[in-house]
Scaffold this motif. Structure first.
Motif, PDB file in Angstrom:
ATOM      1  N   GLY A 146      65.839   9.610  29.570  1.00  0.00           N
ATOM      2  CA  GLY A 146      66.704  10.778  29.692  1.00  0.00           C
ATOM      3  C   GLY A 146      67.655  10.888  28.509  1.00  0.00           C
ATOM      4  N   LYS A 147      68.247   9.726  28.127  1.00  0.00           N
ATOM      5  CA  LYS A 147      69.200   9.749  27.009  1.00  0.00           C
ATOM      6  C   LYS A 147      68.503  10.075  25.690  1.00  0.00           C
ATOM      7  CE  LYS A 147      72.315   6.585  29.366  1.00  0.00           C
ATOM      8  NZ  LYS A 147      72.425   5.147  29.681  1.00  0.00           N
ATOM      9  N   THR A 148      67.317   9.482  25.473  1.00  0.00           N
ATOM     10  CA  THR A 148      66.566   9.762  24.246  1.00  0.00           C
ATOM     11  C   THR A 148      66.217  11.240  24.155  1.00  0.00           C
ATOM     12  OG1 THR A 148      65.580   7.569  24.514  1.00  0.00           O
ATOM     13  CG2 THR A 148      64.544   9.035  22.903  1.00  0.00           C
ATOM     14  N   SER A 149      65.860  11.843  25.295  1.00  0.00           N
ATOM     15  CA  SER A 149      65.474  13.255  25.293  1.00  0.00           C
ATOM     16  C   SER A 149      66.622  14.119  24.798  1.00  0.00           C
ATOM     17  CB  SER A 149      65.096  13.715  26.711  1.00  0.00           C
ATOM     18  OG  SER A 149      64.055  12.927  27.206  1.00  0.00           O
ATOM     19  N   ILE A 150      67.816  13.895  25.370  1.00  0.00           N
ATOM     20  CA  ILE A 150      68.961  14.714  24.965  1.00  0.00           C
ATOM     21  C   ILE A 150      69.217  14.537  23.470  1.00  0.00           C
ATOM     22  CG2 ILE A 150      71.443  15.069  25.309  1.00  0.00           C
ATOM     23  CD1 ILE A 150      71.049  14.435  28.242  1.00  0.00           C
ATOM     24  N   ALA A 151      69.106  13.289  22.978  1.00  0.00           N
ATOM     25  CA  ALA A 151      69.307  13.041  21.551  1.00  0.00           C
ATOM     26  C   ALA A 151      68.255  13.794  20.727  1.00  0.00           C
ATOM     27  CB  ALA A 151      69.228  11.536  21.272  1.00  0.00           C
ATOM     28  N   LEU A 152      67.003  13.767  21.167  1.00  0.00           N
ATOM     29  CA  LEU A 152      65.942  14.445  20.413  1.00  0.00           C
ATOM     30  C   LEU A 152      66.138  15.962  20.407  1.00  0.00           C
ATOM     31  CD1 LEU A 152      62.760  12.372  21.343  1.00  0.00           C
ATOM     32  CD2 LEU A 152      63.642  12.788  19.045  1.00  0.00           C
ATOM     33  N   TYR A 153      66.597  16.511  21.523  1.00  0.00           N
ATOM     34  CA  TYR A 153      66.866  17.955  21.551  1.00  0.00           C
ATOM     35  C   TYR A 153      67.926  18.282  20.501  1.00  0.00           C
ATOM     36  CZ  TYR A 153      64.546  18.156  26.142  1.00  0.00           C
ATOM     37  OH  TYR A 153      63.655  18.084  27.172  1.00  0.00           O
ATOM     38  N   ALA A 154      68.988  17.438  20.436  1.00  0.00           N
ATOM     39  CA  ALA A 154      70.062  17.675  19.475  1.00  0.00           C
ATOM     40  C   ALA A 154      69.516  17.589  18.051  1.00  0.00           C
ATOM     41  CB  ALA A 154      71.186  16.662  19.687  1.00  0.00           C
ATOM     42  N   VAL A 155      68.630  16.628  17.793  1.00  0.00           N
ATOM     43  CA  VAL A 155      67.995  16.515  16.478  1.00  0.00           C
ATOM     44  C   VAL A 155      67.206  17.793  16.174  1.00  0.00           C
ATOM     45  CG1 VAL A 155      66.180  15.318  15.186  1.00  0.00           C
ATOM     46  CG2 VAL A 155      67.878  14.000  16.480  1.00  0.00           C
ATOM     47  N   GLY A 156      66.503  18.288  17.183  1.00  0.00           N
ATOM     48  CA  GLY A 156      65.718  19.520  16.995  1.00  0.00           C
ATOM     49  C   GLY A 156      66.602  20.689  16.597  1.00  0.00           C
ATOM     50  N   ILE A 157      67.728  20.830  17.294  1.00  0.00           N
ATOM     51  CA  ILE A 157      68.645  21.928  16.976  1.00  0.00           C
ATOM     52  C   ILE A 157      69.165  21.775  15.557  1.00  0.00           C
ATOM     53  CG2 ILE A 157      70.913  22.880  17.529  1.00  0.00           C
ATOM     54  CD1 ILE A 157      70.247  22.373  20.487  1.00  0.00           C
ATOM     55  N   ALA A 158      69.518  20.521  15.169  1.00  0.00           N
ATOM     56  CA  ALA A 158      70.022  20.275  13.818  1.00  0.00           C
ATOM     57  C   ALA A 158      68.952  20.635  12.783  1.00  0.00           C
ATOM     58  CB  ALA A 158      70.443  18.812  13.673  1.00  0.00           C
ATOM     59  N   VAL A 172      58.567  18.972  21.024  1.00  0.00           N
ATOM     60  CA  VAL A 172      57.221  18.543  21.416  1.00  0.00           C
ATOM     61  C   VAL A 172      57.204  17.037  21.653  1.00  0.00           C
ATOM     62  CG1 VAL A 172      54.821  18.368  20.653  1.00  0.00           C
ATOM     63  CG2 VAL A 172      56.108  20.474  20.227  1.00  0.00           C
ATOM     64  N   ALA A 173      57.954  16.298  20.810  1.00  0.00           N
ATOM     65  CA  ALA A 173      58.000  14.839  20.961  1.00  0.00           C
ATOM     66  C   ALA A 173      58.529  14.443  22.340  1.00  0.00           C
ATOM     67  CB  ALA A 173      58.868  14.231  19.855  1.00  0.00           C
ATOM     68  N   VAL A 174      59.572  15.151  22.802  1.00  0.00           N
ATOM     69  CA  VAL A 174      60.116  14.836  24.124  1.00  0.00           C
ATOM     70  C   VAL A 174      59.054  15.054  25.201  1.00  0.00           C
ATOM     71  CG1 VAL A 174      61.819  15.466  25.871  1.00  0.00           C
ATOM     72  CG2 VAL A 174      62.491  15.392  23.478  1.00  0.00           C
ATOM     73  N   ALA A 175      58.319  16.164  25.078  1.00  0.00           N
ATOM     74  CA  ALA A 175      57.285  16.455  26.071  1.00  0.00           C
ATOM     75  C   ALA A 175      56.260  15.325  26.112  1.00  0.00           C
ATOM     76  CB  ALA A 175      56.618  17.789  25.767  1.00  0.00           C
ATOM     77  N   LEU A 176      55.844  14.860  24.923  1.00  0.00           N
ATOM     78  CA  LEU A 176      54.856  13.778  24.870  1.00  0.00           C
ATOM     79  C   LEU A 176      55.416  12.501  25.486  1.00  0.00           C
ATOM     80  CD1 LEU A 176      53.357  14.380  21.311  1.00  0.00           C
ATOM     81  CD2 LEU A 176      52.367  14.980  23.534  1.00  0.00           C
ATOM     82  N   LEU A 177      56.705  12.235  25.207  1.00  0.00           N
ATOM     83  CA  LEU A 177      57.372  11.042  25.731  1.00  0.00           C
ATOM     84  C   LEU A 177      57.269  10.969  27.258  1.00  0.00           C
ATOM     85  CD1 LEU A 177      59.420   8.702  25.043  1.00  0.00           C
ATOM     86  CD2 LEU A 177      61.241  10.346  25.439  1.00  0.00           C
ATOM     87  N   TRP A 178      57.402  12.149  27.906  1.00  0.00           N
ATOM     88  CA  TRP A 178      57.418  12.169  29.362  1.00  0.00           C
ATOM     89  C   TRP A 178      56.032  12.279  29.969  1.00  0.00           C
ATOM     90  CZ3 TRP A 178      61.436  11.102  32.438  1.00  0.00           C
ATOM     91  CH2 TRP A 178      62.711  11.171  31.886  1.00  0.00           C
ATOM     92  N   LEU A 179      55.049  12.716  29.136  1.00  0.00           N
ATOM     93  CA  LEU A 179      53.701  12.875  29.682  1.00  0.00           C
ATOM     94  C   LEU A 179      53.127  11.538  30.126  1.00  0.00           C
ATOM     95  CD1 LEU A 179      51.977  15.584  27.514  1.00  0.00           C
ATOM     96  CD2 LEU A 179      52.098  15.497  29.990  1.00  0.00           C
TER      97      LEU A 179
END
Lengths: 198, 198, 198, 198
Positions: A146-158, A172-179
């Motif tokens: 969960g924490k990594t996902s939020i960080a990755l979303y922030a990276v995506g926005i940046a 897309v990376a977050v989606a793969l992480l959870w798949l």
């Protein structure tokens, strides 16, 4: 209060969100493969991405309520708050898609993803307060995903500030992480040998 | 008759109402924040308001049927009557929004809110007639919240005759009033130690 | 096979049918009462009629499956056949409405109503074949309401040949006929003191 | 994990897919039978075909989960994968219909049908791995129907290269093949005298 009706309602809302995004997939104007690609290619890909996201939330939601069976009013509202963010996916998906992954729409999509992720964390916190949710921490551990996902979303926005469409890569990376199926709940249920009844 | 299927059907209808309002959120025409605000800003706010309203009804409906488990034909129709009023929310929301909170559409929205509130009261009355609903009065007391809501809606409608958009203020106040979780049912269930089986 | 999932699926389809008809209610173009009446008055009335019809079917369906608990493949298909006819309601309603109750669309609506009524009768027949459905006859008697409805629909279709919109009168009559709660199932359940488990 | 929530969610998604296809049925522009046929005749037929397909999947899904009651994360994703393919039916149906059964859209529809059929086979495989799914082979035997269907879809795609619309004939044949109720599950349940609890 029992959680069964909360689950049924959430199932309904998620089922509709996942399906109405199809209504944004307009039939291409011509009968050729080129028309399909030009008219709906990118839409199909963004649809797939959002489908996977809603699928992930349904999956996690399902796992979460496997280990809790009684809820209170605050959990009901925390759940509605999560559903609100998820219900905006069709809107932000369609904007991002119609604007060909331009900067602001891609950021808006990322903000939507972060909003849903935070709402999910708040839901978990609301459940942890309950007597029947005390073992949530034991089941889900530190919730690094969960924490990594939020960080990755922030990276995506940046990243959209560098090159707009590159921001989609971390999404897309977050989606793969959870798949990759999450075995924590199953392992816990096995160890405890039965569905807890709170 | 058991109430479980009535609950499942109502969940379905409410889940769809809450979600199809998103279909009225059209993706903005341009890729900037200004486009987002101009094209969808007000729509997002009215969507949020109607989402909260439907959420409140779902919540109350859920609480109500926690303490009743058997229903009859009249309750089924009283429930459908409530769902009818709620199903008009997407229509009145979208009219009020498209006309930028003009007088008549804002009144129409208020009439819709009052209609749903009255339908809910009738549903409670229909349940009270039943042997298994006799303790409803004991659980919900004088229902000051329900009565205050209807009064506030009427105030909102009256205010539109002064300045149209001001009528929305009492509507928002009602939503906030209900957002505070209602502990009456939970307290009652705790005192009685289990879900009544009617 | 148990009937619970058939009921859940039917609830879902009926909930969606009843709700997507709202999508045909387009927000009026102007902000006045006149705009509301001109742009959506007739649509609101036809929506109300179709809402009541779907409500009636949900009600009857609910009553029917209160007295049956096991089904087979033929019943599943008879049920899907009924849902097919009901799923056409939004289409025929919207055609009849857009053509201002012209002759052919009003007949098409009547044919849709008859189709659904016959599909419902076939579903009852499919259930009667089952061991657990043998008492259906005992519960529902001669089904004069069902037969009267089909006759009234036929009268409605015939009347459109005289004055098109007059055909709607018998359709409304059928709706009123069913709005009176049907106590047969409740009486039977009371006499038998519990939900049969077939 | 129990399969009940997976079934409820799938029911929701299938109910919505089956129903939103009706939204593609636009009311004809004029009030005559000719308008109906010209404006919606072909759409009604393709709608009927896709309705039957979704009905078949619901039916098979229902039968499949009658004999399995516990699932794991992989089964959840295999099920979401199936729902993804099914959720594309409204899109491919509407393209094929709008292009009057032209070659590429008819192939796209066939690819969608094959995709769903393969996803269903993968779901069955995912279930067979489970302890509670070991008897799946015993119940469904060699699954000649599933294999024949995939072969017929391929024949349909091949035929579009000769005359485009002829490709639809094998698609219809598959639908008819499945409309005949499948007694395998019912026979097995009868022999074992009760719903297995895995």
């Amino acid at each position: 209060m029992q959680s069964s009706r909360l689950e049924a309602f959430s199932d309904g809302v998620l089922a509709i969100i996942i399906t109405i995004m199809v209504l944004e997939l307009h039939a291409p104007d011509g009968p050729t493969l080129h028309d399909l690609w030009k008219g709906a290619g990118q839409s199909l890909l963004t649809y797939l991405l959002s489908f996977v996201y809603v699928g992930i939330y349904w999956n996690n939601h399902h796992h979460l309520f496997q280990v809790v069976s009684r809820v209170d009013g605050l959990v009901l509202w925390a759940n509605l708050h999560l559903l609100f963010w998820l219900s905006l996916y069709p809107f932000t998906t369609s904007w991002m898609d119609a604007q060909d992954l331009a900067r602001v729409p891609t950021i808006a999509y990322g903000v939507n993803l972060i909003g849903a992720a935070i709402a999910y964390s708040l839901l978990v916190l609301a459940i942890r307060r309950l007597p029947s949710g005390a073992h949530i921490g034991e089941v889900f551990g530190s919730d690094w995903k969960g924490k990594t996902s939020i960080a990755l979303y922030a990276v995506g926005i940046a990243l959209t500030f560098v090159v707009p469409w590159v921001g989609v890569v971390p999404y897309v990376a977050v989606a793969l992480l959870w798949l990759i199926p999450d075995r924590r709940v199953e392992r816990w249920l096995q160890r405890h040998d039965q569905v807890p009844t709170g």
